[in-house]
Enzyme design. Sequence first.
Site, mmCIF file in Angstrom:
data_model
loop_
_atom_site.group_PDB
_atom_site.id
_atom_site.type_symbol
_atom_site.label_atom_id
_atom_site.label_comp_id
_atom_site.label_asym_id
_atom_site.label_seq_id
_atom_site.Cartn_x
_atom_site.Cartn_y
_atom_site.Cartn_z
ATOM 1 N N CYS A 148 0.796 -1.232 0.000
ATOM 2 C CA CYS A 148 0.000 0.000 0.000
ATOM 3 C C CYS A 148 0.825 1.277 0.000
ATOM 4 C CB CYS A 148 -0.941 -0.004 1.201
ATOM 5 S SG CYS A 148 -1.956 -1.474 1.250
ATOM 6 N N LYS B 194 2.911 2.065 -3.168
ATOM 7 C CA LYS B 194 2.014 2.283 -4.321
ATOM 8 C C LYS B 194 1.270 3.615 -4.180
ATOM 9 C CE LYS B 194 -1.900 -0.357 -4.150
ATOM 10 N NZ LYS B 194 -3.086 0.459 -4.034
HETATM 11 C C1 UGA Z 1 -1.301 0.516 5.421
HETATM 12 C C2 UGA Z 1 -2.057 1.491 6.340
HETATM 13 O O1 UGA Z 1 -1.482 1.476 7.640
HETATM 14 C C3 UGA Z 1 -3.550 1.108 6.442
HETATM 15 O O2 UGA Z 1 -4.239 2.079 7.205
HETATM 16 C C4 UGA Z 1 -4.131 1.065 5.019
HETATM 17 O O3 UGA Z 1 -5.499 0.675 5.033
HETATM 18 C C5 UGA Z 1 -3.350 0.048 4.203
HETATM 19 O O4 UGA Z 1 -1.960 0.465 4.158
HETATM 20 C C6 UGA Z 1 -3.946 0.028 2.816
HETATM 21 O O5 UGA Z 1 -3.827 1.036 2.104
HETATM 22 O O6 UGA Z 1 -4.632 -0.947 2.460
HETATM 23 P P1 UGA Z 1 -0.301 -1.963 5.703
HETATM 24 O O7 UGA Z 1 0.188 -1.840 4.293
HETATM 25 O O8 UGA Z 1 -0.976 -3.222 6.117
HETATM 26 O O9 UGA Z 1 -1.337 -0.768 6.056
HETATM 27 O O10 UGA Z 1 0.987 -1.774 6.617
HETATM 28 P P2 UGA Z 1 1.389 -0.824 7.838
HETATM 29 O O11 UGA Z 1 1.044 -1.456 9.124
HETATM 30 O O12 UGA Z 1 0.905 0.552 7.594
HETATM 31 O O13 UGA Z 1 2.981 -0.843 7.675
HETATM 32 C C7 UGA Z 1 3.591 -0.278 6.526
HETATM 33 C C8 UGA Z 1 5.097 -0.344 6.622
HETATM 34 O O14 UGA Z 1 5.570 0.556 7.618
HETATM 35 C C9 UGA Z 1 5.650 -1.712 7.009
HETATM 36 O O15 UGA Z 1 6.791 -1.994 6.240
HETATM 37 C C10 UGA Z 1 5.979 -1.554 8.483
HETATM 38 O O16 UGA Z 1 6.983 -2.418 8.931
HETATM 39 C C11 UGA Z 1 6.437 -0.109 8.514
HETATM 40 N N1 UGA Z 1 6.340 0.512 9.865
HETATM 41 C C12 UGA Z 1 5.124 0.684 10.453
HETATM 42 C C13 UGA Z 1 7.491 0.954 10.493
HETATM 43 O O17 UGA Z 1 8.614 0.823 9.957
HETATM 44 N N2 UGA Z 1 7.390 1.540 11.725
HETATM 45 C C14 UGA Z 1 6.169 1.731 12.334
HETATM 46 O O18 UGA Z 1 6.153 2.304 13.455
HETATM 47 C C15 UGA Z 1 5.011 1.284 11.684
#
Ligand code: UGA
Length: 462
Positions: free
Chosen positions: A262, A265
């Site tokens: 997500c 993209k």
């Molecule tokens: C993300 C958004 O958080 C959701 O709200 C959204 O609905 C979703 O995209 C989508 O568009 O469908 P997601 O892709 O499941 O969700 O992943 P996240 O939990 O947001 O993590 C994204 C990236 O950030 C990961 O690589 C994660 O490891 C990283 N991250 C996250 C960090 O490096 N540090 C953090 O504190 C949190």
Amino acid sequence: MRARHVAVIGTGYVGLTTGACLASLGHTVVCADTDRAKIQRLREGRVGILEPGLADLVADGTAAGRLTWATGTGAVFAPAARPVELVFLCVPTPMGAGGLADLGILEAVVDEIRLLVPAGCVVVTKSTVPVGTAERLTQLLDRPDVAVVSNPEFLREGTAVQDFLHPDRIVVGSDRREAAEQVAGLYARLGAPTVLTDSASAELVKYAANCFLAMKLSYVNAVAELCDRVGADIVDVTEGMGHDRRIGQEFLSPGPGWGGSCLPKDTSALLQLADSADFEFRLVRAAIDTNIRQHKRMVDKIRVAVTGRQAGSLSKVRLALLGLTFKAGTDDLRDSPALAVAALLRQAGAEVIAFDPAVPPAGEQAARLPFAVAGDAYQAADGADAVVVLTEWPEFRHLDWARLAGTLRTRAVVDTRNLLDPAVLVRAGLTWTGLGRPVRSALPEEEAPEAVSSPAPVGAHP
Ligand code: UGA
């Protein structure tokens, strides 16, 4: 709340979660997919997605008769079937040429259902779509008796069910108010704040939110780098920042870069959108650049930890990589920062062997990787120079670090998620390198027990 008859087209993690959760709220849901084998597996209760709670909801919905399955869209609208009141489009919108979302699949589905949807039906876009898509679909449908509504999802992989049933907000946008209210009504039982708006604004909320999260993460990764340079500790810095309610404690953990299906993209798509509106969105561009740089920075950290040098080749260096998925709690490797770092390490000449609890060595995902995948962390570390943690799987905290120390040639552990307890590693004779925190070196043996057992100062972190 009135129970509705809903169709969900596409049974990926968004579609399946939407279908199963709407059924759990009392609606009658038919989920359709073109993949016959997948629908057959779902009929048999086999969910095939690593998403906590989803399999139970699917089983409950099926047992209650509120959740049924269809191959293709035809069966959903068959004359004998109960008329569908709302159709959710949950098909992929992958990144297309130039970073713009590719709407090919979405438009094909709309074309397919155009003459099948009953009069008065509401077509809902759930997939992340560029601003203006609802308007475009309205034109494609060419059915004045059918409304199009944008209802973006904010689900995170790995917590999708929880996020659906306990949302921070519901966003519904349409130029037809009554249709938007019908969609909002589906979620009435959840009691979440609801934003009713026009379709363009609803579509933009999704991009604006994901890009803000990406900027927040790039910012925190940059602050962690600054901590490294000035000798501050990112754990205390982010805790101090996060108590400010305007900032919040969440999404403040530095890492090897943000990834997944997500954020990468959506940041590219927002840049494209801004470009087409003749607006240079520098903040988002900087967040992307910082993220790419973060991958390289991880390689630099690993190089220093293993060779003691700031530059140069990593040939003859063997690294055990712990974690491959883009975050813990999922088996998704799409745009995983772990894979980006692995590729750079290999480019620099290193040999890598990985372990990930969600990527079995004999599975399809492992077969597609250009390096070996081990069955456990000990196997991966056998004969390696160092261990690199790339995904924050909680079980890595409880590995037998003393056993690992015995097999590592340099005794170095680089923890790109600040996941491990440095005191435990030091006690095991290892040197811990994290992000934005001081390196902790193994102490001489006679000092170790005292150093570890002394009480930590208030507010200190492991
Ligand atoms: C993300 C958004 O958080 C959701 O709200 C959204 O609905 C979703 O995209 C989508 O568009 O469908 P997601 O892709 O499941 O969700 O992943 P996240 O939990 O947001 O993590 C994204 C990236 O950030 C990961 O690589 C994660 O490891 C990283 N991250 C996250 C960090 O490096 N540090 C953090 O504190 C949190």
